[in-house]
Motif scaffolding. Structure first.
Motif, PDB file in Angstrom:
ATOM      1  N   VAL A 168       0.839  -1.150  -0.021  1.00 57.83           N
ATOM      2  CA  VAL A 168      -0.028  -0.011   0.016  1.00 57.83           C
ATOM      3  C   VAL A 168       1.003   1.399  -0.073  1.00 57.83           C
ATOM      4  O   VAL A 168       1.878   1.352   1.048  1.00 57.83           O
ATOM      5  CB  VAL A 168      -0.975   0.236   1.174  1.00 57.83           C
ATOM      6  N   VAL A 169       0.822   2.099  -1.038  1.00 56.73           N
ATOM      7  CA  VAL A 169       1.418   3.516  -1.031  1.00 56.73           C
ATOM      8  C   VAL A 169       0.604   4.366  -0.624  1.00 56.73           C
ATOM      9  O   VAL A 169      -0.276   4.665  -1.014  1.00 56.73           O
ATOM     10  CB  VAL A 169       1.997   3.519  -2.476  1.00 56.73           C
ATOM     11  N   ALA A 170       1.030   5.050   0.510  1.00 57.59           N
ATOM     12  CA  ALA A 170       0.211   6.393   1.070  1.00 57.59           C
ATOM     13  C   ALA A 170       0.214   7.797   0.509  1.00 57.59           C
ATOM     14  O   ALA A 170       0.202   8.448   1.137  1.00 57.59           O
ATOM     15  CB  ALA A 170       0.482   6.214   2.569  1.00 57.59           C
ATOM     16  N   THR A 336       5.752   5.975  -8.579  1.00 62.70           N
ATOM     17  CA  THR A 336       6.071   5.916  -6.907  1.00 62.70           C
ATOM     18  C   THR A 336       6.814   4.896  -6.581  1.00 62.70           C
ATOM     19  O   THR A 336       7.454   4.121  -7.316  1.00 62.70           O
ATOM     20  CB  THR A 336       4.587   5.737  -6.284  1.00 62.70           C
ATOM     21  N   ASP A 337       7.459   4.836  -5.303  1.00 62.62           N
ATOM     22  CA  ASP A 337       8.279   3.657  -4.901  1.00 62.62           C
ATOM     23  C   ASP A 337       7.689   2.529  -5.230  1.00 62.62           C
ATOM     24  O   ASP A 337       8.485   1.465  -5.112  1.00 62.62           O
ATOM     25  CB  ASP A 337       8.360   4.044  -3.461  1.00 62.62           C
ATOM     26  N   ALA A 338       6.413   2.206  -5.514  1.00 62.47           N
ATOM     27  CA  ALA A 338       5.879   0.940  -5.988  1.00 62.47           C
ATOM     28  C   ALA A 338       6.504   0.634  -7.178  1.00 62.47           C
ATOM     29  O   ALA A 338       6.696  -0.854  -7.400  1.00 62.47           O
ATOM     30  CB  ALA A 338       4.521   0.978  -5.943  1.00 62.47           C
ATOM     31  N   ALA A 339       7.217   1.305  -8.007  1.00 63.24           N
ATOM     32  CA  ALA A 339       7.767   0.940  -9.206  1.00 63.24           C
ATOM     33  C   ALA A 339       8.973  -0.147  -8.907  1.00 63.24           C
ATOM     34  O   ALA A 339       9.157  -0.849  -9.805  1.00 63.24           O
ATOM     35  CB  ALA A 339       8.181   2.057  -9.921  1.00 63.24           C
ATOM     36  N   TYR A 340       9.781   0.211  -7.727  1.00 60.92           N
ATOM     37  CA  TYR A 340      10.636  -0.837  -7.108  1.00 60.92           C
ATOM     38  C   TYR A 340      10.251  -1.969  -6.272  1.00 60.92           C
ATOM     39  O   TYR A 340      10.501  -3.064  -6.467  1.00 60.92           O
ATOM     40  CB  TYR A 340      11.734   0.079  -6.618  1.00 60.92           C
ATOM     41  N   LEU A 341       9.367  -1.272  -5.238  1.00 60.57           N
ATOM     42  CA  LEU A 341       8.853  -2.334  -4.416  1.00 60.57           C
ATOM     43  C   LEU A 341       8.090  -3.303  -4.909  1.00 60.57           C
ATOM     44  O   LEU A 341       8.259  -4.682  -4.615  1.00 60.57           O
ATOM     45  CB  LEU A 341       8.279  -1.447  -3.281  1.00 60.57           C
TER      46      LEU A 341
END
Ligand SMILES: [Zn+2]
Length: 388
Positions: A168-170, A336-341
């Motif tokens: 989950v990206v906040a 977002t950071d989701a691109a890596y995580l």
């Protein structure tokens, strides 16, 4: 647990948001370490496991856990760096964290120290009522998101979130639910010609003239794609160009940087290969001795989570339960950071956080306290749905 709701601590989320804003973790240079240390200490006081994860000198991530029995972890992520306050005048000091009429003002209030504070508050509320999750509930607070996603990249490289199942990206979404994000591809093209006297241009090879011919060809190039109902079409934008340094000298160097935003199923390598082939083709027509170099400066893939993924269904249900209305489900045009995580741990992602999307990077950035509290409630509710 018998009661179906967890009441997050309003004072805690307000206090954490304001304290985090006061750390001037402006990127560049970032310098997130003091904010990371403060966050770690607060997390421990709240009964959570928390570790600093240094990435570079002065740059640190924080990883905190509410332990569960097995794998299948639920990861909440938010970044603790911010963009500079900018040249425009603010009504409230960008690092004063003023609380006015139910809103907290400051750089990072919406993007996204408020979101981080909501995650911590949700985890603290779950810990306080002795919730025992099936798997870990994790806060992955990252440094360096605003330039190159330094912290998320390090977490993916180090395998810091082993056993994760959901992400989950906040980031600020006004508590709507975004399940897709465009990819980012920045490509620099360098043309190397030959200088000459400006009065005898035929003796030089004009790198600027070459680039002027290349630009329309790039803009109209039919890069293949399949339109995504969430993310629409890909885009290409010529956003930087530099060439020439004297009015009477034929420029031998011109550099141009492209900003491409891609949709799922587009292949970044194929796009770069197509740009390279086109640049060489235009160069051949222009002058046999003009040389071209290509450099990829940023390469972050697009993401799209299936609507039937349990994480998406649970997130929609949690927002509905807390707000009393169903969220909009959509996608975002940025990374977002989701691109890596996400790819790093092979897990699906959703974006849902307090604050308006349009607030990010603006003067007088602010977040509503009501949304901070609702976000914390939503995260706690989601954890109970997925790991209860
Ligand atoms: Zn952000």
């Amino acid at each position: 647990m018998t009661s179906s709701k967890v009441a997050p601590d309003r004072d805690l989320v307000v206090d954490l948001t304001r304290e985090l804003i006061r750390f001037q973790s402006v990127n560049p240079p970032g310098n997130e370490q003091p904010a990371a240390e403060y966050l770690t200490q607060r997390l421990r006081e709240l009964g959570l496991e928390a570790e600093i994860d240094e990435v570079e000198t002065g740059r640190a991530n924080v990883i905190a856990r509410l332990r569960g029995q097995g794998p299948g972890h639920l990861v909440f992520t938010g970044h603790i760096d911010v963009v500079p306050p900018g040249g425009q005048k603010w009504t409230y000091g960008p690092f004063d964290a003023d609380l006015v009429d139910g809103k907290i003002y400051g750089r990072g209030s919406a993007d996204m120290k408020g979101g981080v504070a909501s995650i911590v508050t949700a985890m603290a509320a779950l810990a306080a009522c002795d919730f025992q999750p099936r798997a870990d509930i994790i806060l992955a607070a990252t440094c360096g998101e605003e330039a190159g996603m330094l912290g998320a990249r390090a977490m993916a490289d180090r395998g810091s979130l082993q056993g994760a199942r959901y992400l989950v990206v906040a980031e600020p979404s006004n508590l709507d639910v975004f399940i897709g994000e465009k990819g980012v591809l920045w490509v620099k093209i360098r043309a190397l010609g030959r200088t000459g006297h400006g009065s005898m241009p035929w003796l030089g090879i004009n790198a600027v003239s070459y680039m002027a011919r290349l630009i329309p060809r790039l803009e109209e190039y039919p890069f293949p794609f399949e339109e995504s109902d969430l993310l629409g079409k890909p885009t290409i934008s010529v956003n930087m160009i530099e060439g020439g340094n004297k009015v009477n000298v034929v420029p031998d160097l011109c550099e141009l940087t492209l900003d491409l935003r891609t949709v799922p199923l587009q292949d970044h390598q194929a796009i770069v290969a197509a740009i390279e082939a086109l640049a060489h083709e235009v160069a051949r027509d222009f002058h046999a001795d003009l040389r071209v170099e290509i450099e990829v400066q940023e390469d972050v893939g697009p993401l799209e989570t299936d609507r039937t993924e349990p994480l998406v269904e649970a997130m929609i249900a949690s927002v509905h339960a807390v707000k009393g209305e169903a969220p909009v489900v959509g996608g975002v045009t940025y990374g977002t950071d989701a691109a890596y995580l996400g790819p790093g741990f092979n897990i699906p992602m959703v974006i849902c956080g307090p604050g308006a999307q349009g607030m990010a990077h603006q003067p007088d950035e602010h977040v509503e306290v009501t949304q901070l509290v609702q976000a914390a409630e939503i995260y706690a509710d989601l954890a109970r749905r997925l790991l209860g």
